[in-house]
Scaffold this active site. Structure first.
Site, mmCIF file in Angstrom:
data_model
loop_
_atom_site.group_PDB
_atom_site.id
_atom_site.type_symbol
_atom_site.label_atom_id
_atom_site.label_comp_id
_atom_site.label_asym_id
_atom_site.label_seq_id
_atom_site.Cartn_x
_atom_site.Cartn_y
_atom_site.Cartn_z
ATOM 1 N N ASP A 15 0.827 -1.221 0.000
ATOM 2 C CA ASP A 15 0.000 0.000 0.000
ATOM 3 C C ASP A 15 0.861 1.271 0.000
ATOM 4 O OD1 ASP A 15 -2.036 -1.927 0.570
ATOM 5 O OD2 ASP A 15 -1.818 -1.587 2.728
ATOM 6 N N GLU A 222 -11.666 -0.172 -2.505
ATOM 7 C CA GLU A 222 -10.767 0.380 -1.473
ATOM 8 C C GLU A 222 -9.610 1.083 -2.178
ATOM 9 O OE1 GLU A 222 -9.350 -2.999 0.819
ATOM 10 O OE2 GLU A 222 -8.259 -3.834 -0.888
HETATM 11 O O1 FUB Z 1 -2.921 -3.536 3.858
HETATM 12 C C1 FUB Z 1 -4.179 -3.811 4.406
HETATM 13 C C2 FUB Z 1 -5.261 -3.521 3.440
HETATM 14 O O2 FUB Z 1 -5.074 -4.325 2.266
HETATM 15 C C3 FUB Z 1 -5.297 -2.128 2.905
HETATM 16 O O3 FUB Z 1 -5.769 -1.181 3.814
HETATM 17 C C4 FUB Z 1 -6.139 -2.349 1.721
HETATM 18 O O4 FUB Z 1 -6.200 -1.287 0.816
HETATM 19 C C5 FUB Z 1 -5.492 -3.576 1.127
HETATM 20 O O5 FUB Z 1 -4.358 -3.272 0.370
#
Ligand code: FUB
Length: 323
Positions: A15, A222
């Site tokens: 991320d 997301e």
């Molecule tokens: O890294 C944890 C979670 O996985 C992130 O917050 C999401 O966007 C996904 O990448």
């Protein structure tokens, strides 16, 4: 730079949120660990406990690990799971925004402050009032106003909320209903509070209709990110269960945004998450995959590749799995 470059080998990172501060690239990734928690749709296996900040003077050069910038044990309201963070700078201070479950297992967004871009960051005693869900991304517009984009489905808990209020037994909408949107909110001048109620980031199709909840190939899931190119606002995000990074273009930070296409096809691993940044006259996509861990979805490695625009301002699609 036509081939992607993995950035660090000594730990797992995901991320990556990237900004240029003081002429250098600063990377704010998640720090993946093997917590021994079985994989599930709630994301319990992403049980991260701290953040490291990294910097680079050049895109091909050395990547410096500045060590632990924030540890979950130092956050007074902490429950578990430090997920994707982002950083911003204003009035001589750096702000780290992070999602974390509180002691009741509800994701909130917290903020921590430092004099330096690499930290260490000192967290506030409580999460940001009115915050919920995950994946904060903070964008500074040309007039110095900061906006936070946030939200994520499934384990990110966005389906629990309508009009910024938690609802009983929050469910995803029916397939034919408008998709649940990411949220955008202006930050207060003090960078520690929301200046208004969060608003929906609406993504329209070519007929100017909001994307539907059943449109899994295109709808928001997301990993919000926003950048500005030639006066337009590019909102990019992950489609989650269809594993793509897509983008939509708007005329202002609130949108609406019109769907354009795919930035990155699926990578090895379940999640896909990124940032887009201009550095020394070129544009780059920072993202992650699970190739170095042999495909373990919770052990990811961040990487970078050059991003290219078409003449009409489109983004050239990058293959998530390289030859
Ligand atoms: O890294 C944890 C979670 O996985 C992130 O917050 C999401 O966007 C996904 O990448």
């Amino acid at each position: 730079m036509k081939k992607a470059r993995y950035l660090v080998e000594h730990m797992y990172t995901a991320d990556p949120a990237v900004h240029v501060f003081n002429g250098k690239l600063y990377i704010y990734p998640s720090h993946d660990i093997d917590a021994g928690i079985p994989e599930n749709d709630n994301g319990d296996h992403f049980d991260m406990r701290d953040y490291h900040v990294f910097s680079m003077d050049s895109i091909e050069g050395e990547v410096t690990d500045h060590g632990v910038a924030l540890d979950v044990k130092d956050i007074p309201w902490a429950g578990r799971q430090l997920w994707d963070c982002d950083a911003a700078f204003k009035n001589g201070k750096y702000y780290l925004y992070f999602p974390l479950k509180d002691k009741t297992d509800i994701f909130r967004i917290g903020v921590a402050v430092s004099e330096k871009p690499e930290g260490p960051f000192v967290p506030l005693d409580n999460p940001i009032r009115g915050s919920y869900s995950i994946d904060p991304c903070v964008f500074c517009d040309d007039d110095g106003t900061h906006y936070m984009y946030f939200g994520g489905l499934w384990g990110g808990q966005l389906q629990r909320y309508r009009d910024n209020k938690a609802i009983e037994c929050g469910q995803l909408p029916e397939d034919g209903q408008p998709a649940l949107p990411s949220r955008v909110v202006k930050l207060d001048d003090n960078m520690l509070e929301f200046a208004e109620e969060p608003k929906a980031v609406v993504i329209l199709d070519d007929n100017r209709e909001p994307l539907k909840a059943g449109d899994n190939e295109r709808r928001f899931f997301e990993a919000s990110w926003i950048h500005k190119y030639k006066g337009k606002y590019y909102f990019s995000y992950s489609t989650g269960d269809t594993h793509k990074l897509c983008y939509a273009i708007g005329d202002n930070p609130y949108g609406p945004f019109t769907y354009q296409g795919v930035i990155l096809t699926p990578v090895v691993g379940w999640t896909t998450h990124h940032s887009i940044v201009e550095f020394k006259g070129k544009w780059y996509l920072f993202y992650h995959d699970s190739v170095p861990s042999g495909g373990k979805t919770w052990l990811r490695s961040m990487k970078v590749i050059e991003l290219e625009y078409t003449e009409d301002g489109g983004i050239e699609t990058i293959e998530g799995i390289e030859d």
